[in-house]
Design an enzyme around this catalytic site. Sequence first.
Site, PDB file in Angstrom:
ATOM      1  N   ASP A 195      18.107 -43.753  17.187  1.00  0.00           N
ATOM      2  CA  ASP A 195      18.158 -42.438  16.265  1.00  0.00           C
ATOM      3  C   ASP A 195      16.813 -42.255  15.312  1.00  0.00           C
ATOM      4  O   ASP A 195      17.247 -42.714  14.269  1.00  0.00           O
ATOM      5  CB  ASP A 195      19.336 -42.239  15.604  1.00  0.00           C
ATOM      6  N   SER A 232      25.914 -35.137  13.107  1.00  0.00           N
ATOM      7  CA  SER A 232      24.706 -34.902  12.449  1.00  0.00           C
ATOM      8  C   SER A 232      24.924 -34.129  11.205  1.00  0.00           C
ATOM      9  O   SER A 232      25.707 -34.716  10.135  1.00  0.00           O
ATOM     10  CB  SER A 232      23.758 -34.315  13.587  1.00  0.00           C
ATOM     11  N   HIS A 261      19.785 -39.791  18.693  1.00  0.00           N
ATOM     12  CA  HIS A 261      20.481 -38.771  17.795  1.00  0.00           C
ATOM     13  C   HIS A 261      21.471 -38.111  18.549  1.00  0.00           C
ATOM     14  O   HIS A 261      22.562 -37.615  18.058  1.00  0.00           O
ATOM     15  CB  HIS A 261      19.347 -37.859  17.429  1.00  0.00           C
TER      16      HIS A 261
HETATM   17  C1  MLT Z   1      20.672 -32.875   8.244  1.00  0.00           C
HETATM   18  O1  MLT Z   1      20.036 -32.198   7.675  1.00  0.00           O
HETATM   19  O2  MLT Z   1      22.004 -33.077   8.028  1.00  0.00           O
HETATM   20  C2  MLT Z   1      20.059 -34.034   9.049  1.00  0.00           C
HETATM   21  O3  MLT Z   1      18.739 -33.942   9.109  1.00  0.00           O
HETATM   22  C3  MLT Z   1      20.524 -33.976  10.363  1.00  0.00           C
HETATM   23  C4  MLT Z   1      20.209 -32.371  11.223  1.00  0.00           C
HETATM   24  O4  MLT Z   1      18.901 -32.134  11.472  1.00  0.00           O
HETATM   25  O5  MLT Z   1      20.991 -31.766  11.039  1.00  0.00           O
END
Ligand code: MLT
Length: 209
Positions: A158, A108, A189
């Site tokens: 996701d 992520s 996700h």
């Molecule tokens: C990010 O901010 O990198 C993406 O939205 C995934 C997350 O929630 O970390």
Amino acid sequence: MNDMHAGFHICHEPGSDAHAPPLLLLHGTGGDEHDLMAFGRRIAPASSLLGVRGRLLEGSLTRWFRRHGEGVFDLADMAERATELAAFIGSAAQRFGWTRAPIAVGYSNGANIAAGLLMHHPGVLGGAVLMRVMNGLSPSPGLDLAGTPVLLLSGRHDPLAPPASRALLVAALEEAGAAVDQQTTAAGHGLEVGDAEAAGGWLAGIATA
Ligand code: MLT
């Protein structure tokens, strides 16, 4: 072993085979240096493992770079933090005696900063496993990632990282010559057992390539 290194919280576990590529483990939003240690050991039984904690706080949540909202990234901040992380990797490589560039395993927000490292600091990573990545970086002219292996593991359900969110990244990586593999499963996700199986199989393949 838990420690600080160059201003980052780290967790290190030595490997049993000096020729196995070291793994740099990069957690998602709200995570820490421990999150992916068990995952890393599962996918790379003999590698040196280094879990690192992102230094940015969004409220109480750790992150790797700033965002303006969900999925709306501060790309200038991402570039700066990627540069900090690249310097950290160089110094960690000396401390832990790595003889080859690490493979980043990012989930992520950690996958997104790993993608930033590939795009801004080619050569610092020996490859990357990008899980649920959604990086919107534009290709830099002249970027050379010839032969760098990259695996994207994505979830068909996701809601945070739909296919369009990684199309630019995949195009940029391929344009730069990276060897990109992609697997999309019925996941959302969150990580699932299939992610470890896919990442482990892919790592074993690149180690013997
Ligand atoms: C990010 O901010 O990198 C993406 O939205 C995934 C997350 O929630 O970390």
